[in-house]
Write a protein that holds these residues in place. Structure first.
Motif, short mmCIF file in Angstrom:
data_model
loop_
_atom_site.label_atom_id
_atom_site.label_comp_id
_atom_site.label_asym_id
_atom_site.label_seq_id
_atom_site.Cartn_x
_atom_site.Cartn_y
_atom_site.Cartn_z
N GLU A 56 -28.28 112.98 -17.56
CA GLU A 56 -26.89 112.95 -17.12
C GLU A 56 -25.94 112.81 -18.31
O GLU A 56 -24.91 113.49 -18.38
N GLN A 57 -26.29 111.94 -19.27
CA GLN A 57 -25.45 111.78 -20.45
C GLN A 57 -25.41 113.07 -21.27
O GLN A 57 -24.37 113.43 -21.82
N ARG A 60 -25.73 116.13 -20.11
CA ARG A 60 -24.89 117.09 -19.39
C ARG A 60 -23.41 116.80 -19.60
O ARG A 60 -22.61 117.70 -19.88
N LEU A 61 -23.04 115.52 -19.49
CA LEU A 61 -21.64 115.16 -19.66
C LEU A 61 -21.17 115.38 -21.10
O LEU A 61 -20.05 115.87 -21.33
N ALA A 86 -20.70 119.12 -21.63
CA ALA A 86 -19.46 119.60 -21.01
C ALA A 86 -18.24 119.18 -21.81
O ALA A 86 -17.29 119.95 -21.99
N GLU A 87 -18.25 117.95 -22.33
CA GLU A 87 -17.13 117.48 -23.14
C GLU A 87 -17.03 118.27 -24.44
O GLU A 87 -15.92 118.62 -24.88
#
Length: 287
Positions: free
Chosen positions: A102-103, A105-106, A109-110
């Protein structure tokens, strides 16, 4: 029911909810003695566990609001408990992996959003450098720009944020300790000094005062008219068991120390009937 874990005479509270209830509901202060997970190398601010005075722990036990327990983790685990522990470890590892994905992916995206915002600025800078080198517009740099935007992002595992558990999902194996009889984990029972201190502590607590340890001012307790976070101590309580000697030099030293820190010294003498006699001392000096 509040669980107070005892070990060689020390009474510790590990639950944050219990520590809050002890202070707000019962007016017992205790002392935080644990290191903070984020700042383990300092001692200005401390965290759980909350260490209670023996008198505070006994008061809660007498009121029926707490039990004294000791851990039995040193005993070998049974076969079923070993399997259960292994499944909990696997579940924790699975949670770590899901958190990492999850980290990543985030963070990806950032990163993509940041590059998209800076794309024009990056293109201008590279066009200027090509012009300075006398190269034709476009060429390999244009493909490099596209590759920069489309390249996958890999978050280093050493950079991921990890949540540090501060409490167990299960309390572990414990057994109850009888606070009315002495034991290696609770040696205070039937001790004359503890009995005298407890009678003084209970009498002052019943009168609505807050109390804490008074060793830093040479006494048994510091007595506050309200929460120590809002008030200074008004009294330094010295417990004087009936018949115990009280040297004059110790009496003078206590009175002068109390006056120098702007506190009144209370000589507290419990009687066999349960009542406590109080004598206040203040050093007047030469006028």
């Amino acid at each position: 029911m509040i669980q107070i874990h005892v070990l060689q005479g020390a009474a510790l509270v590990w639950s944050a909810e219990d520590a809050r209830e002890i202070r707000e509901r019962f007016r017992l202060v205790g002392t935080l003695v644990g290191a903070l997970a984020r700042k383990p190398r300092q001692n200005t601010r401390l965290g759980l566990p909350l260490q209670l005075l023996p008198e505070e722990a006994r008061l809660l036990a007498e009121l029926g609001e707490a039990i004294l327990v000791r851990s039995t983790e040193t005993q070998p685990l049974a076969e079923g408990e070993e399997l259960n522990q292994a499944s909990e470890v696997e579940a924790y590892k699975q949670e770590l992996e899901e958190s990492y994905q999850e980290q990543q992916r985030l963070a990806g995206a950032e990163r993509g959003a940041l590059l998209a915002r800076l794309a024009d600025h990056i293109a201008e800078g590279r066009a200027r450098r090509r012009q300075e080198r006398g190269e034709a517009p476009g060429g390999a740099d244009a493909g490099e720009d596209l590759g920069l935007l489309d390249s996958p992002f890999i978050l280093p595992r050493g950079s991921m944020m990890v949540q540090l558990p501060t409490a167990r999902c299960h309390s572990g194996r414990i057994e109850r300790v009888d606070w009315t009889s002495p034991s290696p984990d609770w040696p205070h029972a039937n001790c004359p000094a503890h009995e005298a201190r407890y009678h003084v502590f209970r009498e002052l607590w019943d009168r609505g005062y807050y109390l804490s340890g008074g060793s830093k001012f040479g006494g048994d307790f510091l007595v506050y008219p309200g929460d120590p976070l809002r008030f200074h101590a008004h009294y330094i309580a010295l417990c004087c068991p009936p018949g115990a000697p009280l040297p004059l030099c110790a009496l003078v030293a206590a009175a002068r120390l109390g006056t120098s820190v702007k506190k009144t010294v209370l000589l507290c003498s419990p009687s066999p009937s349960g009542t406590v006699a109080f004598t206040s001392l203040q050093w007047s000096g030469l006028q």
